[in-house]
Design an enzyme around this catalytic site. Structure first.
Site, short mmCIF file in Angstrom:
data_model
loop_
_atom_site.label_atom_id
_atom_site.label_comp_id
_atom_site.label_asym_id
_atom_site.label_seq_id
_atom_site.Cartn_x
_atom_site.Cartn_y
_atom_site.Cartn_z
N TRP A 103 0.83 -1.21 0.00
CA TRP A 103 0.00 0.00 0.00
C TRP A 103 0.86 1.25 0.00
O TRP A 103 0.51 2.25 -0.64
CB TRP A 103 -1.01 -0.03 1.15
N ASP A 166 -1.40 6.43 6.53
CA ASP A 166 -2.50 5.59 6.07
C ASP A 166 -2.73 4.57 7.19
O ASP A 166 -1.92 3.67 7.40
CB ASP A 166 -2.09 4.90 4.76
N LYS A 190 -12.59 -1.87 7.40
CA LYS A 190 -11.88 -2.94 8.11
C LYS A 190 -12.23 -2.88 9.61
O LYS A 190 -12.89 -3.77 10.12
CB LYS A 190 -10.37 -2.81 7.88
C1 LIG Z 1 -3.34 -0.04 4.16
C2 LIG Z 1 -4.33 0.17 3.05
N1 LIG Z 1 -4.32 1.33 2.38
C3 LIG Z 1 -5.20 1.56 1.39
C4 LIG Z 1 -6.10 0.62 1.00
C5 LIG Z 1 -7.06 0.92 -0.11
O1 LIG Z 1 -8.26 1.24 0.45
P1 LIG Z 1 -9.54 1.64 -0.42
O2 LIG Z 1 -10.03 0.38 -1.05
O3 LIG Z 1 -10.47 2.20 0.62
O4 LIG Z 1 -9.12 2.65 -1.41
C6 LIG Z 1 -6.16 -0.61 1.67
C7 LIG Z 1 -7.15 -1.65 1.28
O5 LIG Z 1 -7.07 -2.79 1.60
C8 LIG Z 1 -5.25 -0.83 2.72
O6 LIG Z 1 -5.25 -2.00 3.38
#
Ligand SMILES: Cc1ncc(COP(=O)(O)O)c(C=O)c1O
Length: 355
Positions: A103, A166, A190
């Protein structure tokens, strides 16, 4: 141990299990919210009823996380992925990034001006040896918990610029140290609630530096309008509010953190006690309490493991395709009973295969 309503053990990485007690009380919000004669999905986002829901949700989040008063709370759309782009749009080029997994990589991919100051590199098992950074940048971006590799920072980094984190996959799982933080963001799906709402916590003086001409993408426009610049995801906010109220009733973060530690310990103990039958993906000091990732020493047994697990009601365990193996996501809404059932299954499977 069986779960109520015929539910199975859900280890999905997100969207993921919500507390069943909250799900059971949602009918009220669907049909007739507090005597309004209509459900939350059907009412105006500018009605006093919805404004009360929004205010209470924010108040409960602030209380649970001890959010300092100089932070604003925004309820946005577009998921965490949208924040990857909003950051340079609002704070300019050259954001500094620490990459500890997939991510963090994605946050950099959409920002061609990003400066990578640390990249652990594949297969992303570890965390940086020092968590202190000095950078020449408008902010320093980290990913507190890498959902795919199961690597979690023990704390935020400290830096000479505002830290942007994040926290999608570990918000509300443990206390947050707000010193040095400029902005935190998380998709709700989550630990907080259903997909559709993205929470942003932003320090006022950092917000004052935000400049963006696209209203929907502008943190300051969203803050000025109290997250009501356009129609917000009302139902997702409502359910998130119910989840927060539930955790408040149960004792807040100390309860959540203790429960998460107990669940993660069960699975890591099953890995560590397997004499190498299961191999943890993350280094011990980088282990995530939210996403436990492991492989089987004999990788050819992985598909049998997953099939048999599914057959006994243990769902969502396949590791991400980039890592393989198994991933058990143990978010707040996953009951202890699910972690016990998985640990029992792991021990029995290893025993049957000749540990
Ligand atoms: C740490 C992290 N950042 C970003 C995301 C992306 O999230 P979204 O689907 O809400 O854009 C995720 C999705 O699993 C994630 O686990």
């Amino acid at each position: 141990m069986s779960l109520p309503f015929g539910r199975i053990h859900n280890f999905s990485a997100g969207p993921s299990a919500l507390p069943v007690e909250v799900l059971a009380e949602l009918a009220e919000g669907i049909y007739n919210h507090e005597g309004a004669g209509m459900g939350v999905m059907e009412m105006s986002h500018r009605s006093p009823e919805f404004e009360a829901i929004l205010a209470q949700t924010e108040a409960d989040l602030r209380e649970l996380l001890s959010v300092p008063p100089n932070f604003r709370v925004l309820f946005l759309q577009g998921g965490a992925s949208t924040q990857f782009s909003l950051l340079p749009m609002n704070f300019g080029d050259g954001g500094a990034h620490i990459i500890t997994g997939t991510w963090g990589q994605k946050a950099v991919e959409v920002n061609p001006t990003a400066k990578v100051v640390h990249d652990t590199g594949a297969p992303y098992r570890s965390i940086p040896t020092s968590l202190e950074f000095s950078v020449d940048a408008p902010y320093l971006h980290i990913t507190s918990n890498e959902t795919i590799q199961g690597v979690q920072l023990p704390s935020f980094v400290s830096a000479n610029v505002p830290v942007v984190a994040d926290v999608s996959s570990d918000i509300l799982s443990r206390p947050i140290e707000f010193d040095g933080v400029g902005l935190l963001y998380a998709g709700a799906q989550k630990n907080l609630g259903p997909a559709g709402v993205t929470i942003v916590l932003i320090r006022q003086d950092f917000l004052d530096r935000a400049k963006c001409d696209v209203p929907m993408s502008s943190y300051s426009v969203q803050a000025k309008s109290g997250s009501l610049y356009n129609t917000p995801p009302t139902w997702s906010i409502y359910v998130t509010g119910r989840v927060l109220a539930y955790w408040k009733r149960l004792g807040g973060l100390p309860t959540i953190a203790a429960q998460n530690a107990a669940k993660a310990k069960l699975i890591y103990d099953a890995i560590d006690g397997s004499d190498g039958f299961y191999l943890g993906h993350a280094d011990r000091d980088a282990r995530s309490q939210m996403n436990v990732t492991f492989t089987l020493r004999d990788a050819s047994l992985t598909s049998t493991f997953l099939l048999l697990a599914e057959a006994v009601g243990l769902s969502g365990l396949a590791g991400h395709r980039s890592v393989g193996g198994v991933r058990a996501s143990l978010y707040n809404g996953v009951p202890l009973a699910s972690a016990i059932a998985l640990a029992d299954f792991m021990n029995a499977f290893a025993g049957a295969k000749g540990l």
